[in-house]
Design an enzyme around this catalytic site. Structure first.
Site, PDB file in Angstrom:
ATOM      1  N   MET A  92      23.877   9.812   4.613  1.00  0.00           N
ATOM      2  CA  MET A  92      23.685  11.051   5.368  1.00  0.00           C
ATOM      3  C   MET A  92      23.795  10.811   6.870  1.00  0.00           C
ATOM      4  O   MET A  92      24.324  11.643   7.603  1.00  0.00           O
ATOM      5  CB  MET A  92      22.329  11.685   5.003  1.00  0.00           C
ATOM      6  N   GLU A 114       0.823  -1.214   0.000  1.00  0.00           N
ATOM      7  CA  GLU A 114       0.000   0.000   0.000  1.00  0.00           C
ATOM      8  C   GLU A 114       0.859   1.268   0.000  1.00  0.00           C
ATOM      9  O   GLU A 114       0.500   2.277  -0.595  1.00  0.00           O
ATOM     10  CB  GLU A 114      -0.952   0.022   1.196  1.00  0.00           C
ATOM     11  N   PHE A 135     -12.461  -7.373  12.874  1.00  0.00           N
ATOM     12  CA  PHE A 135     -11.303  -7.810  12.089  1.00  0.00           C
ATOM     13  C   PHE A 135     -10.942  -6.742  11.049  1.00  0.00           C
ATOM     14  O   PHE A 135     -11.806  -6.248  10.336  1.00  0.00           O
ATOM     15  CB  PHE A 135     -11.613  -9.141  11.396  1.00  0.00           C
ATOM     16  N   GLN A 136      -9.691  -6.393  10.997  1.00  0.00           N
ATOM     17  CA  GLN A 136      -9.161  -5.363  10.089  1.00  0.00           C
ATOM     18  C   GLN A 136      -9.856  -4.013  10.262  1.00  0.00           C
ATOM     19  O   GLN A 136     -10.062  -3.279   9.308  1.00  0.00           O
ATOM     20  CB  GLN A 136      -9.211  -5.836   8.629  1.00  0.00           C
ATOM     21  N   LYS A 184     -17.966  -0.865   4.441  1.00  0.00           N
ATOM     22  CA  LYS A 184     -18.310  -1.876   3.434  1.00  0.00           C
ATOM     23  C   LYS A 184     -19.805  -1.874   3.097  1.00  0.00           C
ATOM     24  O   LYS A 184     -20.183  -2.015   1.939  1.00  0.00           O
ATOM     25  CB  LYS A 184     -17.880  -3.261   3.923  1.00  0.00           C
TER      26      LYS A 184
END
Lengths: 575, 163
Positions: free
Chosen positions: A482, A55, A117-118, A167
């Site tokens: 760096m 993602e 869930f999620q 959803k």
């Protein structure tokens, strides 16, 4: 108006709204909460979904796409980990004011708050790093919310907007109607600058004896390069660009005196320090630009043009603020310049340029060209020559980013694409993918280092799937350069965890992903390798340049120092 | 310096957390914050008491204005204004204290709104200073519970803050 009476499911409304918004690509990754949407995407062909491998990669790719084209980048991910994985990408876009709309799936409305869930509170998590965000509570609000999200993302000072989509909303139906216009009473970005402020600013600018123009990313975002160039040429004043503003003014023009700031040129920083009138144009006085605020531009009266009022007088007190879109304000200033009866003090300006010339003579960007071991600066310089300064260049974060900024001379805006504000390692490759997807005929290079590159290396797979022939220039010194540089300077060379004891074989790695890999170990081979890679128009080439391990980025303003206190090289100490 | 900021904002879920989050994210002071819906159900009115130099107050005002849900921000300190706060305070009221507390409440023009054998519950409005003074005037041992709303503010005169 029979179309407007159409009854559609939420997922279809979503896709139709994107279509009506003119979206060509969405970068994303599917998951449970967005399956209705993915099904709707499957059934149409207008909006093309681009599947990344993570993602974060989707967010950076959309970001790169937005930076190169000026269009709004669009991201679609699932709930929970999908949402948390894009937070870095959203924050990156937010810090650099990149227009982006991010859609996250969410658990069904009646499940929200149950630790489902999620489930994650995406709106809550992203609130501090978005321009605005929404949770859609009712399918009847979906189309209008999409419209608002795009409007907010690309207008005013642009930025990312997140829309959280439960959803069940994507399964419910209602009449589809995409609003043609929008009026938000609480959101009305400024466009025109105040005429009186513009007049006052022009008076001040013309009265300067040691003027300095300092422009930033706002000019790129505001499509105001032409106006900036006309304004600057009309005045004949020296100009510097910030890291984010490179390309907004042609780098090869003789009025351009280089980037300013921590690793800017000596002449740009000295001119900032000594100027008597400073005109800041779409720049935000970032700490990497100003150095120690107490010591910043001690002699200057300051004009500041910005579309975001909160950028003005945030870090530095300003004498003449002008709130407005830079494109409009600069056009009005050019007009006001023509109408103004005052004249520039030509003799003073000549002396000022003479002084700047002396600073330029220090040749602050010089490096040793006689070594067999590859100097990273040399690679960037050669790339610049071979691409005639016309490539789109993305970078990651660190030494290679500074060398790219210093040695690749950008004459056009939107060619230089890097994470300046957040400083996100892992940005370069997915961003380059997004740029190449948008501009298939252009040369797109990702100048990176081995530490940054491996952070989103999985996107090599995406590049293969969509046939994007990005050229990766890996300046491989085996260190987080760096970090190593700061440890050398400020921690007595205690190189704590800034090197890798196990790096992949980048040639084999590229090959395993189906691309071309090259290793280059000698200065003499650099040019040939670059030529060969650039000639492979339809292949992604990962060039692994084994560079000098201990090269440092100079010049440098250390923390707490003023702009006139630059280190030129390890031998040539304080100015 | 102490400032009272009056805000009109969209009556949307999450608007309050945007404002509160802004103050914590940018390390601005916040002394009190009150919010409730107005006569227009789509608009909430918020009063924030904060403090800082002129530059900081300017930055707070600009940052608040930048929030998409915020319709208007007014610094009440820029003109004459009235501030009021409501306090509910439960105190022990037994023996000598019962009369003493009653007298104090009258002096401060508060009202006793609930009485038990052992306690009074007092309602008092006024500026924050006045409420502080009342608390100080009470014997601290008598105080059982203090509930304050934080400041609400409004400008004097016939001008009104509207959208």
């Amino acid at each position: 108006m029979s179309k407007s009476k159409e009854i559609l499911r939420g997922a279809e409304i979503f896709v139709r709204a994107l279509k009506d918004e003119g979206v060509e690509y969405i970068f994303g990754y599917p998951g449970g909460a967005v399956l209705h949407i993915y099904d709707a995407l499957f059934k149409q062909e207008e909006v093309q979904h681009i599947l990344t491998r993570h993602e974060q990669g989707a967010a950076h790719a959309a970001d790169g796409y937005a930076r190169a084209t000026g269009k709004t980048g669009v991201v679609l991910v699932t709930s929970g980990p999908g949402a948390t994985n894009i937070v870095t990408g959203i924050a990156t876009a937010h810090m650099d004011s990149i227009p982006m709309v991010v859609f996250t799936g969410q658990v069904a409305t009646h499940m929200i708050g149950n630790d489902t869930f999620q489930e994650v509170d995406a709106v809550g998590i992203t609130r501090p790093c978005v321009k605005h965000n929404f949770l859609v509570n009712d399918v009847s609000e979906l189309a209008a919310t999409v419209k608002k999200a795009f409007h907010i993302a690309h207008s005013g000072r642009p930025g990312p907007v997140l829309v959280d989509l439960p959803k069940d909303i994507t399964a419910e139906s209602c009449v589809y109607e995409y609003p043609s216009s929008l009026d938000m009473r609480s959101y009305k970005p400024a466009i025109k600058g105040h005429p009186r402020q513009i007049k006052k600013a022009v008076d001040m600018i013309l009265s300067a004896r040691k003027p300095m123009l300092y422009s930033g990313g706002g000019v790129v975002l505001g499509e105001a390069s032409e106006e900036l160039t006309a304004f600057t040429r009309k005045l004949g004043y020296p100009i510097t660009n910030t890291l984010m503003g490179l390309g907004a003014y042609p780098a090869t023009d003789r009025q351009f005196i280089g980037m300013l700031g921590m690793h800017g040129t000596y002449e740009a920083n000295m001119a900032m320090h000594h100027c008597d009138v400073l005109v800041a144009i779409g720049a935000r006085f970032d700490d990497r630009v100003t150095g120690e605020l107490e010591k910043f531009c001690p002699y200057a009266k300051i004009v500041h043009i910005d579309v975001d009022p909160s950028s003005i007088a945030k870090n530095v007190a300003v004498d003449i603020p002008i709130v407005g879109d830079v494109k409009h304000v600069l056009a009005d200033m050019i007009k006001a310049l023509k109408e103004n009866k005052n004249r520039i003090d030509k003799a003073a300006l000549k002396d000022w340029w003479q002084q700047i010339k002396e600073w330029q003579d220090t040749d602050c960007l010089r490096f040793d060209r006689k070594t067999e071991v590859i100097k990273p600066q040399y690679v960037v310089e050669k790339l610049y020559e071979l691409t005639k300064g016309d490539a789109y260049v993305t970078s990651d974060v660190g030494q290679h980013q500074m060398w790219a900024a210093q040695f690749y001379k950008f004459d056009k805006p939107r060619r230089w694409i890097n994470s300046g504000g957040l400083g996100t390692m892992g940005f370069g490759l997915p961003a380059a993918f997004g740029v190449q997807l948008a501009l298939p005929d252009e040369t797109v290079c990702c100048i990176t280092g081995e530490a940054s590159l491996v952070m989103c290396i999985q996107e090599l797979s995406t590049c293969l799937q969509y046939g994007t022939p990005v050229k990766i220039i890996n300046l491989n010194n085996g260190y987080m350069g760096m970090v190593r540089q700061w440890q050398e300077f400020f921690y007595d060379s205690r190189y704590s965890h800034s090197y890798f004891e196990a790096l992949p074989d980048f040639v084999k790695l590229a090959e395993s992903f189906g691309h071309v890999g090259m290793r280059v170990e000698k200065t003499a081979d650099v040019e040939g390798a670059l030529k060969e890679a650039l000639a492979m128009k339809d292949r992604l080439v990962l060039m692994d340049f084994i560079t000098d391990k201990t090269e440092n980025v100079y010049p440098m303003i250390a923390a707490g120092k003023g702009q006139n206190e630059m280190h030129l090289t390890s031998e040539r100490e304080l100015a | 310096m102490r400032h009272i900021l009056s805000l009109l904002l969209e009556n949307e879920s999450g608007a309050l957390s945007r404002v509160a989050g802004l103050f914590s994210a940018r390390a601005f002071n916040i002394e009190s914050l009150t919010v409730a819906v107005t006569e227009d159900p789509t608009i909430s009115r918020m009063t924030i008491v904060t403090s800082g130099s002129d530059e900081i107050i300017e930055q707070i005002t600009k940052q608040l204005n930048k929030l998409v849900d915020v319709v208007k921000v007014v610094d009440l300190n820029e003109s004459n204004h009235i501030e009021r706060e409501l306090m509910l305070i439960k105190v022990s009221a037994e023996g000598d204290a019962r009369e003493e507390v009653k007298r104090l409440v009258d002096i401060f023009r508060g009202r006793i709104i609930d009485v038990t054998e052992k306690t009074y519950t007092i309602e008092m409005t006024g500026s924050g200073d006045k409420l502080d003074a009342f608390i100080e005037a009470l014997n601290t041992k008598l105080i059982r519970e203090v509930v304050r709303t934080g400041v609400s503010g409004i400008g004097r005169g016939d001008k009104a803050i509207t959208i």
